[in-house]
Every structure is written in C-alpha cells, then in structure tokens.
Design an enzyme around this catalytic site. Structure first.
Site, short mmCIF file in Angstrom:
data_model
loop_
_atom_site.label_atom_id
_atom_site.label_comp_id
_atom_site.label_asym_id
_atom_site.label_seq_id
_atom_site.Cartn_x
_atom_site.Cartn_y
_atom_site.Cartn_z
N SER A 3 4.82 2.60 7.80
CA SER A 3 4.46 1.45 6.98
C SER A 3 5.63 1.00 6.13
O SER A 3 6.28 1.80 5.45
CB SER A 3 3.29 1.81 6.06
N HIS A 45 0.81 -1.22 0.00
CA HIS A 45 0.00 0.00 0.00
C HIS A 45 0.85 1.27 0.00
O HIS A 45 0.32 2.36 -0.19
CB HIS A 45 -0.99 0.00 1.17
N ASP A 96 -0.01 -7.66 1.47
CA ASP A 96 0.34 -6.25 1.51
C ASP A 96 1.86 -6.06 1.54
O ASP A 96 2.38 -5.22 2.28
CB ASP A 96 -0.31 -5.54 2.71
#
Length: 554
Positions: free
Chosen positions: A267, A158, A189
């Site tokens: 992230s 993402h 992911d």
C-alpha cells in the site's frame, strides 16, 4: 679423437632418451593417479562430470533498469499505532485476513491493507485471541515514494492514519527518519508526508495516467509482508474501475486494475509503466483470502497529482458539495418512463444544506448544471466538487414534469458531510479553524471544536479535541495524543479553540503548563472500520489525565 667424440654423442643421446622416457612415465603416472583419486572421491556418481560456474555476466533488460532507477525513490514506512479498541485490532479502512483463513467466505472481497507485525499483516496475535482492553502500541508498515527532492513523499492515507509515530527508511540507508504528515485526503485514500534527510532525495518521474491502456506493462514496487525492495510485474488489466464495480471504492476513486502481485505492505507504493514513470499508487486488491489473486487496484496519477498539489498548498483537498444524496445508477428505463433521456434523481436533501436552502426537494431530477446536461452521477459529482467553495451553481430541475431553475451556493464538502464518516472519515475542520500558535508559545497541536457527544464524555460537558500532535513538540513531550479532549489549561476552562488561544497568549517560555484532558479508553469497532463513532455520552468511557511540562525557551 673421432672415436671419443662418437662415444660422447652416444652418451648424450642415451641420457636425453632416458630423461624423456622418465618424464613421459611421470606424466602418465600423475594422470592415472589423479583419475584414481577422482574416482575414489566421486563414489556416488563416478561417471558424472562436475559442474563449473561461468564468469558472472549481467543480463540487463528494461525491467531491471527500471527497478534500479527507482530504488532510491521508493521508501519503506513504519508506523506506531496506539491500539485503543478492545474489539478491533485494525485501524479504520484496513480489512485483513491472513492467507488461508478458512473462515473467510469471500463476502469482504475488496481490501485496503498494509503490513503488520506478523508476516501475514495481522496484529501479531492469534485469530480469536482476546485483546487487553487497555491501550496498546503496535507496529505496521507500508510503502511510499519520493516526489520532491526536499523529502516530500506520497503514500496511502490508510498507511499513516491514526499513527502516533511515522518512520521512513530509504533504500541503501540504515537511518530511520521521522516523518510528519503534511496532509491527507480520506476520499481518495492519499497522504503526503515529509522527512528531513539533510540531503537532496531522488524523486520519481510522474506519468500521465490518461495515456494508460489495457495491456500496458505494469510494475509494482513496495514492501509486501515487510520484505523491502520487492518488484512484481504484470499488465494493466482494466481502467476506470469505480463504485459500480468495486463495493468499497469511494466517490472520487477510479482505479487502474493490474495483475502485478500486490500484497500487504504494498500500500502506498508506485505502479510504474515501461518508461519507469509512476502511473498509480497501489491501494487495494480483490481477494477472498487476504493475499494477491492477480486483481490489484492503483489510484491513477492524474488523481494523485491533483490531491498532492492541493495538500502542499492548503494542507487538505478542497471540494464543494450541495448537500444531496442520489442513486449512483439511475436507471435509463426509469428516466424513459418519466419522459426523460438523462438526469439524476435526488433521493435525499440534507436538512439545512445548500440544496434545501435553494429549494431543491426529494425526487427532483437534476437535468443540467449551468446549462450543460448532466450525463451521469460521476459527471454530477465531478462538476460540483470542482466548483470553488462559495460559488453559485444554476441547477436545471424537473419536478413532477415541470422545468425550473434553482440557484445553489456551494459549501465545503467536509463541512456539509461532517456527520457522514463514510464520506469524509473522521471530521477534520477546514484549515484555519485550528490553533494555537502565538508570538510567545506554540504547543504543537492542532485542535477542533468538540462535538456534542464528545463534550458529553467529560464531566463538565466541555472541551476541544486534539486532531494532530506535531513531531518533537512540547505537546508530544508531555504525552498529548490525537483524540484527547482538553477541558482545562492551568485550571482555566476550555470550551473552544479561542479559549486555548487566549490562554496561550498569556503564557511565555519557561512557564509551567498543565493540561487536564479526557482520553477515550475505547473506540468502537465500527469506528475502526471506517464509520466513526463519537462515543455514547455516558462519561464512563474516558480516562482523566493531567499532562504537564515547562514551555521550552525559543
């Protein structure tokens, strides 16, 4: 003579005494004068003693050693995203609210996110402000870490999905390196990107997440709120968090939970153990306000290694499927009432899928695969997905109390679920079904066949869809972009990827090439949040463009 000697001695003694007395007086006067000046200068607190700094002495510990050792390996990632939606300003999978947003009722608790232009990870515009309908470009950021000296980097999918351009900054290096995507995996992911730094990079040491225990030290490293080189410390607070506890967890995600602070921009960064080994990839948090509340989740390293190895080998992760749906938590009471102590109740059989072809039906109960009992839904998923595509599985099934065996030939999971964006994201065909590359020219694009809805977005009801534009390629130079629908090349119609190959075969370096493309002007908010929409087929939601250039010499 004695008299004169005696006089000289007395004079010498007197002079010495006088000098000594004078020196003492000067010393006393100097001290008194200094004190008077000090008292006059320190008028606020005349009785306070000024502080002095001691000599700088480092106080190293295991955590500082780990932080320093990982500095060259953790990277800052910036992406340029093309904003195509007037209804949403976030890419699919990203669900953010600035800390302190009073409208957040906590219902959207679990969040994947990465940093954006504003300090709180927003889009740089005020909450509730209208976004111009035309396509915009915006910046976002995240973290990654080097796993190979040749420039291969692991991060979250993402972070890099929907990116027009990806740049990477190494710590201590002001150069911005362009990165290309090697491959991504929507279901975990994860993504692998690569930079060419023209020198060997320092990779991280990978740890085995199977050894992680609750209570272990955990260190999160990344760039929260675009603040590079940030290190936070906590412990592992739980392991094996999956769909039964986390609403947004996908089928193959089982997280390590930590209270090390994770925020927007973390992230894709590493979660590290006390030995400095990477045990996970920081991916999402549970929050009611968009910031860290001490419950963060990292994808374990055993999953990361498997996905990474598949991607560098094939460009994607290959998994099998048999085309069924089921309740992930089949009630033991329900099974007991049916006279069974284990099994998975089939709730749906996909039309035309492998299981329907094998004769499986809704409400059948799968008891075993190849003679080995199925413990639970995760066991079923893992065993099916790990089976090579095209292999045959023998399913032991209970149907209305009768036992039977069915032979199911597995298919590629992406192919089976290509109409399920909640499972596979935007559909990307398997490696090998994209083009074009010939002995004469290379456009620098990857393509897939257009869906019926996408063809319906063009006047002639034809075309192929661009899924990736290579960095510094001919396609990038002329402005081709992801999701463009190519309908003609040099006025020759394009109905399939084979048409593009055939047209390319007849071109040579130095030829002029004109692409007629239709570019979607809007993508629905549902697509941006993870449920892809392929358009409404009206033909009114695309922009007609002619993109042209001269093919470069080899």
């Amino acid at each position: 003579m004695k008299f004169f000697d005696k006089m000289r001695q007395q004079k010498l003694l007197s002079a010495t005494l006088m000098i000594f007395t004078l020196s003492v007086g000067i010393l006393i006067g100097t001290l008194l004068n200094t004190q008077v000046h000090a008292a006059r200068g320190q008028t606020v607190a005349p009785d306070a003693t000024p502080l002095t700094l001691p000599k700088a002495v480092e106080a190293p510990n295991e955590f500082t050693k780990i932080a320093k050792s990982l500095q060259p390996s953790v990277v800052y990632i910036e992406v340029t995203l093309k904003q195509q939606s007037a209804q949403s300003t976030r890419p699919r999978g990203e669900q953010l609210a600035p800390p302190g947003d009073g409208d957040d009722d906590g219902s959207d608790l679990f969040r994947r996110f990465f940093g954006q232009g504003s300090p709180f990870g927003g889009n740089g515009q005020g909450q509730g402000q209208a976004v111009p309908p035309q396509a915009l470009r915006r910046e976002a950021s995240g973290t990654g870490f080097v796993v190979d000296k040749n420039g291969y980097i692991v991060t979250n999918n993402h972070v890099v999905e929907n990116a027009d351009r990806i740049t990477v900054k190494l710590q201590g290096d002001s150069t911005e390196y362009r990165a290309k995507v090697i491959g991504t995996d929507y279901e975990t992911d994860l993504a692998v990107i690569k930079i060419d730094a023209h020198h060997a990079l320092q990779p991280v040491a990978m740890g085995n997440s199977d050894a992680v225990q609750v209570g272990d030290w955990a260190i999160a490293i990344g760039s929260p709120f675009t603040l590079e080189e940030s290190v936070t410390l906590g412990i592992v607070s739980a392991i094996g968090r999956g769909r039964d506890q986390i609403a947004e967890a996908r089928s193959f995600q089982h997280f390590i939970q930590t209270d090390a602070a994770i925020n927007p921009g973390n992230s894709g960064g590493p979660l590290v153990n006390i030995r400095g080994e990477v045990i996970g990839v920081n991916t999402m948090i549970a929050t009611s306000r968009g910031g860290s509340e001490g419950v963060g989740f990292a994808l374990p390293s055993d999953m990361v290694v498997r996905v990474y190895n598949d991607i560098i080998r094939d460009g994607r992760v290959s998994r099998s499927a048999i085309g069924i749906s089921f309740n992930a938590q089949s009630s033991p009471v329900t099974l007991k009432g049916l006279g069974l102590d284990h099994g998975i109740i089939v709730s749906e059989v996909k039309a035309g899928g492998p299981s329907e072809k094998a004769g499986l039906k809704t409400d059948d109960i799968i008891l075993a695969i190849d003679g080995k009992p199925v413990k639970d839904s995760d066991d079923l998923m893992a065993r099916v997905s790990d089976t090579p595509v095209g292999d045959t599985l023998n399913l032991s099934v209970d149907r209305d109390g009768k036992k039977m065996d069915l032979k199911v030939i597995t298919q590629d999971r992406v192919e089976v679920n290509k109409d399920r964006p909640d499972i596979v994201g935007e559909y990307t065909p398997p490696a090998g079904s994209v083009a074009p590359a010939t002995s004469n020219v290379k456009f620098g694009i990857l393509l897939r066949e257009a869906s019926a809805d996408e063809r319906g977005m063009t006047p002639n009801k034809r075309g192929v869809v661009v899924t990736q534009v290579e960095m510094d390629s001919f396609a990038e130079d002329i402005g081709l972009a992801n999701r463009d629908i190519i309908t003609e090349i040099n006025r020759k119609p394009v109905n399939s990827t084979d048409d593009v190959r055939n047209i390319a075969q007849n071109l040579k370096p130095g030829d002029a090439v004109t692409f007629h493309v239709y570019r979607p002007a809007q993508v629905s908010a549902r697509a941006v949040r993870g449920r892809a929409s392929e358009g409404n087929g009206s033909g009114n939601d695309t922009q007609s463009l002619f993109l042209a250039g001269t093919l470069p010499q080899n």
